[in-house]
Motif scaffolding. Structure first.
Motif, PDB file in Angstrom:
ATOM      1  N   ARG A 115      -8.521  17.056  -3.866  1.00 49.77           N
ATOM      2  CA  ARG A 115      -8.570  16.320  -2.595  1.00 49.77           C
ATOM      3  C   ARG A 115      -8.616  14.822  -2.882  1.00 49.77           C
ATOM      4  NH1 ARG A 115     -13.176  17.564   0.976  1.00 49.77           N
ATOM      5  NH2 ARG A 115     -14.373  17.364  -0.927  1.00 49.77           N
ATOM      6  N   VAL A 116      -8.048  14.043  -1.963  1.00 47.17           N
ATOM      7  CA  VAL A 116      -7.963  12.594  -2.139  1.00 47.17           C
ATOM      8  C   VAL A 116      -8.501  11.892  -0.896  1.00 47.17           C
ATOM      9  CG1 VAL A 116      -6.389  10.637  -2.428  1.00 47.17           C
ATOM     10  CG2 VAL A 116      -5.970  12.774  -3.656  1.00 47.17           C
ATOM     11  N   GLN A 117      -9.288  10.849  -1.111  1.00 43.94           N
ATOM     12  CA  GLN A 117      -9.693   9.929  -0.029  1.00 43.94           C
ATOM     13  C   GLN A 117      -9.091   8.579  -0.363  1.00 43.94           C
ATOM     14  OE1 GLN A 117     -13.932   9.620   0.217  1.00 43.94           O
ATOM     15  NE2 GLN A 117     -14.132  11.459   1.457  1.00 43.94           N
ATOM     16  N   ARG A 118      -8.255   8.069   0.538  1.00 43.30           N
ATOM     17  CA  ARG A 118      -7.650   6.757   0.327  1.00 43.30           C
ATOM     18  C   ARG A 118      -8.253   5.790   1.337  1.00 43.30           C
ATOM     19  NH1 ARG A 118      -1.427   7.247  -1.314  1.00 43.30           N
ATOM     20  NH2 ARG A 118      -2.038   5.489  -2.582  1.00 43.30           N
ATOM     21  N   TRP A 119      -8.743   4.674   0.840  1.00 43.06           N
ATOM     22  CA  TRP A 119      -9.380   3.671   1.683  1.00 43.06           C
ATOM     23  C   TRP A 119      -8.493   2.440   1.773  1.00 43.06           C
ATOM     24  CZ3 TRP A 119     -14.009   4.496   4.164  1.00 43.06           C
ATOM     25  CH2 TRP A 119     -14.669   5.665   3.822  1.00 43.06           C
ATOM     26  N   GLU A 120      -8.148   2.089   2.985  1.00 40.57           N
ATOM     27  CA  GLU A 120      -7.352   0.870   3.207  1.00 40.57           C
ATOM     28  C   GLU A 120      -8.169  -0.353   2.809  1.00 40.57           C
ATOM     29  OE1 GLU A 120      -4.226   0.632   4.440  1.00 40.57           O
ATOM     30  OE2 GLU A 120      -4.011   2.786   4.713  1.00 40.57           O
ATOM     31  N   PHE A 121      -7.482  -1.322   2.266  1.00 37.63           N
ATOM     32  CA  PHE A 121      -8.156  -2.554   1.885  1.00 37.63           C
ATOM     33  C   PHE A 121      -7.926  -3.618   2.959  1.00 37.63           C
ATOM     34  CE2 PHE A 121      -4.036  -4.107   0.613  1.00 37.63           C
ATOM     35  CZ  PHE A 121      -3.427  -2.989   0.127  1.00 37.63           C
ATOM     36  N   ASP A 122      -8.812  -4.604   2.993  1.00 32.64           N
ATOM     37  CA  ASP A 122      -8.709  -5.693   3.979  1.00 32.64           C
ATOM     38  C   ASP A 122      -7.740  -6.751   3.512  1.00 32.64           C
ATOM     39  OD1 ASP A 122     -10.493  -4.503   5.655  1.00 32.64           O
ATOM     40  OD2 ASP A 122     -12.212  -5.541   4.794  1.00 32.64           O
TER      41      ASP A 122
ATOM     42  N   VAL B 212     -10.716   5.583  -8.731  1.00 33.25           N
ATOM     43  CA  VAL B 212      -9.673   4.941  -9.518  1.00 33.25           C
ATOM     44  C   VAL B 212      -9.237   3.685  -8.782  1.00 33.25           C
ATOM     45  CG1 VAL B 212      -7.310   5.089 -10.375  1.00 33.25           C
ATOM     46  CG2 VAL B 212      -8.820   7.062 -10.564  1.00 33.25           C
ATOM     47  N   ALA B 213      -9.326   2.571  -9.470  1.00 32.41           N
ATOM     48  CA  ALA B 213      -8.832   1.296  -8.950  1.00 32.41           C
ATOM     49  C   ALA B 213      -8.129   0.608 -10.117  1.00 32.41           C
ATOM     50  CB  ALA B 213      -9.985   0.443  -8.440  1.00 32.41           C
ATOM     51  N   GLY B 214      -6.930   0.157  -9.884  1.00 36.25           N
ATOM     52  CA  GLY B 214      -6.205  -0.451 -10.990  1.00 36.25           C
ATOM     53  C   GLY B 214      -5.037  -1.295 -10.519  1.00 36.25           C
ATOM     54  N   SER B 215      -4.340  -1.822 -11.478  1.00 35.95           N
ATOM     55  CA  SER B 215      -3.220  -2.722 -11.225  1.00 35.95           C
ATOM     56  C   SER B 215      -2.067  -2.011 -10.518  1.00 35.95           C
ATOM     57  CB  SER B 215      -2.718  -3.278 -12.553  1.00 35.95           C
ATOM     58  OG  SER B 215      -1.504  -3.986 -12.371  1.00 35.95           O
ATOM     59  N   LYS B 216      -1.433  -2.734  -9.606  1.00 32.49           N
ATOM     60  CA  LYS B 216      -0.250  -2.162  -8.960  1.00 32.49           C
ATOM     61  C   LYS B 216       0.950  -2.188  -9.897  1.00 32.49           C
ATOM     62  CE  LYS B 216       1.619  -6.166  -6.534  1.00 32.49           C
ATOM     63  NZ  LYS B 216       2.048  -6.637  -5.207  1.00 32.49           N
ATOM     64  N   PHE B 217       0.793  -2.811 -11.064  1.00 35.70           N
ATOM     65  CA  PHE B 217       1.862  -2.862 -12.054  1.00 35.70           C
ATOM     66  C   PHE B 217       1.672  -1.832 -13.168  1.00 35.70           C
ATOM     67  CE2 PHE B 217       1.405  -7.194 -10.350  1.00 35.70           C
ATOM     68  CZ  PHE B 217       2.626  -7.279  -9.695  1.00 35.70           C
ATOM     69  N   TRP B 218       0.643  -0.999 -13.070  1.00 35.54           N
ATOM     70  CA  TRP B 218       0.347   0.009 -14.091  1.00 35.54           C
ATOM     71  C   TRP B 218       1.435   1.079 -14.078  1.00 35.54           C
ATOM     72  CZ3 TRP B 218      -3.593   0.259 -17.646  1.00 35.54           C
ATOM     73  CH2 TRP B 218      -3.737   1.458 -18.331  1.00 35.54           C
TER      74      TRP B 218
ATOM     75  N   GLY C 209      -7.843   3.233  -3.422  1.00 35.89           N
ATOM     76  CA  GLY C 209      -7.308   2.389  -2.361  1.00 35.89           C
ATOM     77  C   GLY C 209      -5.995   2.981  -1.859  1.00 35.89           C
ATOM     78  N   ALA C 210      -5.396   2.324  -0.934  1.00 38.98           N
ATOM     79  CA  ALA C 210      -4.173   2.849  -0.332  1.00 38.98           C
ATOM     80  C   ALA C 210      -2.927   2.193  -0.907  1.00 38.98           C
ATOM     81  CB  ALA C 210      -4.225   2.659   1.173  1.00 38.98           C
ATOM     82  N   CYS C 211      -3.008   1.693  -2.118  1.00 42.92           N
ATOM     83  CA  CYS C 211      -1.852   1.061  -2.748  1.00 42.92           C
ATOM     84  C   CYS C 211      -0.807   2.134  -3.054  1.00 42.92           C
ATOM     85  CB  CYS C 211      -2.268   0.345  -4.029  1.00 42.92           C
ATOM     86  SG  CYS C 211      -0.942  -0.662  -4.720  1.00 42.92           S
ATOM     87  N   SER C 212       0.417   1.871  -2.670  1.00 47.77           N
ATOM     88  CA  SER C 212       1.473   2.879  -2.826  1.00 47.77           C
ATOM     89  C   SER C 212       2.243   2.723  -4.130  1.00 47.77           C
ATOM     90  CB  SER C 212       2.436   2.786  -1.645  1.00 47.77           C
ATOM     91  OG  SER C 212       3.054   1.510  -1.642  1.00 47.77           O
ATOM     92  N   GLU C 213       1.656   2.014  -5.083  1.00 51.18           N
ATOM     93  CA  GLU C 213       2.310   1.849  -6.384  1.00 51.18           C
ATOM     94  C   GLU C 213       1.250   1.620  -7.456  1.00 51.18           C
ATOM     95  OE1 GLU C 213       4.865  -1.586  -6.139  1.00 51.18           O
ATOM     96  OE2 GLU C 213       3.394  -2.664  -4.971  1.00 51.18           O
ATOM     97  N   GLY C 214       1.634   1.752  -8.686  1.00 49.25           N
ATOM     98  CA  GLY C 214       0.744   1.467  -9.798  1.00 49.25           C
ATOM     99  C   GLY C 214      -0.287   2.551 -10.066  1.00 49.25           C
ATOM    100  N   ALA C 215      -1.425   2.126 -10.616  1.00 45.75           N
ATOM    101  CA  ALA C 215      -2.457   3.052 -11.082  1.00 45.75           C
ATOM    102  C   ALA C 215      -2.973   3.976  -9.982  1.00 45.75           C
ATOM    103  CB  ALA C 215      -3.628   2.268 -11.688  1.00 45.75           C
ATOM    104  N   GLU C 216      -3.213   3.426  -8.812  1.00 39.98           N
ATOM    105  CA  GLU C 216      -3.770   4.241  -7.732  1.00 39.98           C
ATOM    106  C   GLU C 216      -2.784   5.311  -7.280  1.00 39.98           C
ATOM    107  OE1 GLU C 216      -5.221   1.565  -4.731  1.00 39.98           O
ATOM    108  OE2 GLU C 216      -6.524   0.559  -6.161  1.00 39.98           O
ATOM    109  N   ASP C 217      -1.535   4.956  -7.147  1.00 43.03           N
ATOM    110  CA  ASP C 217      -0.526   5.930  -6.726  1.00 43.03           C
ATOM    111  C   ASP C 217      -0.328   7.004  -7.790  1.00 43.03           C
ATOM    112  OD1 ASP C 217       1.614   6.890  -4.968  1.00 43.03           O
ATOM    113  OD2 ASP C 217       2.927   6.246  -6.595  1.00 43.03           O
TER     114      ASP C 217
END
Length: 60
Positions: free
Chosen positions: A53-60, A5-11, A33-41
């Motif tokens: 289970r969840v794998q969260r990958w930090e982004f550069d 799942v990858a998506g907007s932080k405004f979702w 990703g490791a976004c703490s808001e939006g679609a991923e959260d």
């Protein structure tokens, strides 16, 4: 199987996200990703609520 799942932080539409994730058959791990808001959260919270289970990958 892994589900990405990858998506907007405004979702904010958690109902659509839950409906889509509920269609996944025999899921093993949610990858996001490791976004703490939006679609991923929202996806992470939903997946963990279902006991997945969840794998969260930090982004550069």
């Amino acid at each position: 199987m892994r589900v990405l799942v990858a998506g907007s932080k405004f979702w904010t539409d958690w109902q659509t996200l839950m409906a889509a994730l509920s269609l996944v058959r025999e899921p093993d791990v949610l990858v996001t990703g490791a976004c703490s808001e939006g679609a991923e959260d929202l996806a992470v919270r939903c997946w963990r609520h279902w006991g997945g289970r969840v794998q969260r990958w930090e982004f550069d």
